[in-house]
Design an enzyme around this catalytic site. Structure first.
Site, short mmCIF file in Angstrom:
data_model
loop_
_atom_site.label_atom_id
_atom_site.label_comp_id
_atom_site.label_asym_id
_atom_site.label_seq_id
_atom_site.Cartn_x
_atom_site.Cartn_y
_atom_site.Cartn_z
N GLY A 1 0.81 -1.21 0.00
CA GLY A 1 0.00 0.00 0.00
C GLY A 1 0.84 1.26 0.00
N CYS A 2 0.20 2.39 -0.22
CA CYS A 2 0.90 3.68 -0.26
C CYS A 2 1.58 3.99 1.08
CB CYS A 2 -0.08 4.81 -0.58
SG CYS A 2 -0.67 4.82 -2.29
N SER A 3 2.84 4.37 1.00
CA SER A 3 3.62 4.80 2.18
C SER A 3 3.62 3.77 3.30
CB SER A 3 3.08 6.14 2.71
OG SER A 3 3.19 7.15 1.73
N SER A 4 3.46 2.49 2.95
CA SER A 4 3.42 1.44 3.97
C SER A 4 4.77 1.24 4.65
CB SER A 4 2.95 0.12 3.36
OG SER A 4 3.73 -0.21 2.22
N ASP B 1 3.77 7.42 -1.61
CA ASP B 1 2.54 7.04 -2.30
C ASP B 1 2.84 6.54 -3.70
OD1 ASP B 1 1.24 7.83 -0.05
OD2 ASP B 1 0.26 9.59 -0.93
#
Length: 212
Positions: free
Chosen positions: A106-109, A152
């Site tokens: 996922g984004c910025s995980s 992201d």
């Protein structure tokens, strides 16, 4: 062990393209003889499913959705797996920890943030805490390796990346490559190789896939 993988894909049911892209490769691997793959697609998993997925020895856990999956399993719950005061126990009545290698798409995980703004001081000097995030929560809970994105990303490109990463790491000719090596090699699958392809990073130790 590539035969033991649990996955959560599009738990918020708003990434139809991700499901369409990942379902074929998941079905391909899970259909192999004696490969015990199980997961949840299009809905939120139960706490029982996540605890079982994260505590399987020598296993993999794949999350493809928004962020690092905090809406499924909070950081406190993840860290609680290794807390001696937690309520999670195995059938042998022993305390457990995260036994899985974790892949968060996922984004910025994989982004780490400092929780201090420098206003707190010691001896007149500003105090800053080390940055942390959900990736460090998995590591603190016992995971040997965590893959996450530093910023992201677009869903289509990171989906292509994820497919290629699974092919490289779990494919028949990949047993000699570490997961960290595969993370780097999979960047070429992205159309935006440096904007999206360079977002995934590896925390922890360079785990390798068992030859089965």
């Amino acid at each position: 062990d590539p035969r033991k993988l649990s996955y959560v894909v599009d738990c918020e049911s708003n990434l139809s393209g991700t499901k369409e892209t990942l379902q074929p490769i998941i079905n391909s691997f899970s259909s192999r003889p004696n490969w015990d793959w199980n997961g949840i697609v299009g809905s939120f998993p139960s706490q029982e499913f996540l605890i079982k997925a994260l505590t399987r020895e020598n296993s993999l856990f794949l999350y493809c959705g928004h962020g690092g999956g905090e809406r499924c399993f909070s950081r406190s719950q993840i860290e609680g797996l290794f807390n001696p005061n937690n309520s999670f126990e195995t059938s042998e009545n022993t305390k457990i920890g995260c036994q899985s290698t974790v892949i968060l798409m996922g984004c910025s995980s994989g982004k780490l943030l400092c929780s201090s703004d420098g206003k707190e001081k010691i001896g007149g000097a500003p105090l800053f805490y080390e940055p942390d995030g959900i990736a460090t929560s998995y590591l603190a809970s016992g995971s040997a390796c965590v893959i996450g994105n530093l910023w992201d990303v677009t869903d289509k490109d990171i989906d292509r990346y994820c497919v290629r990463l699974l092919q490289l790491f779990l494919g028949e000719k990949s047993s000699n490559k570490s997961l960290a090596h595969c993370v780097a090699d999979a960047r070429g699958a992205c159309k935006m190789r440096y904007i999206v392809g360079c977002a995934p990073v590896c925390y922890g130790v360079p785990v390798r896939c068992m030859d089965v």
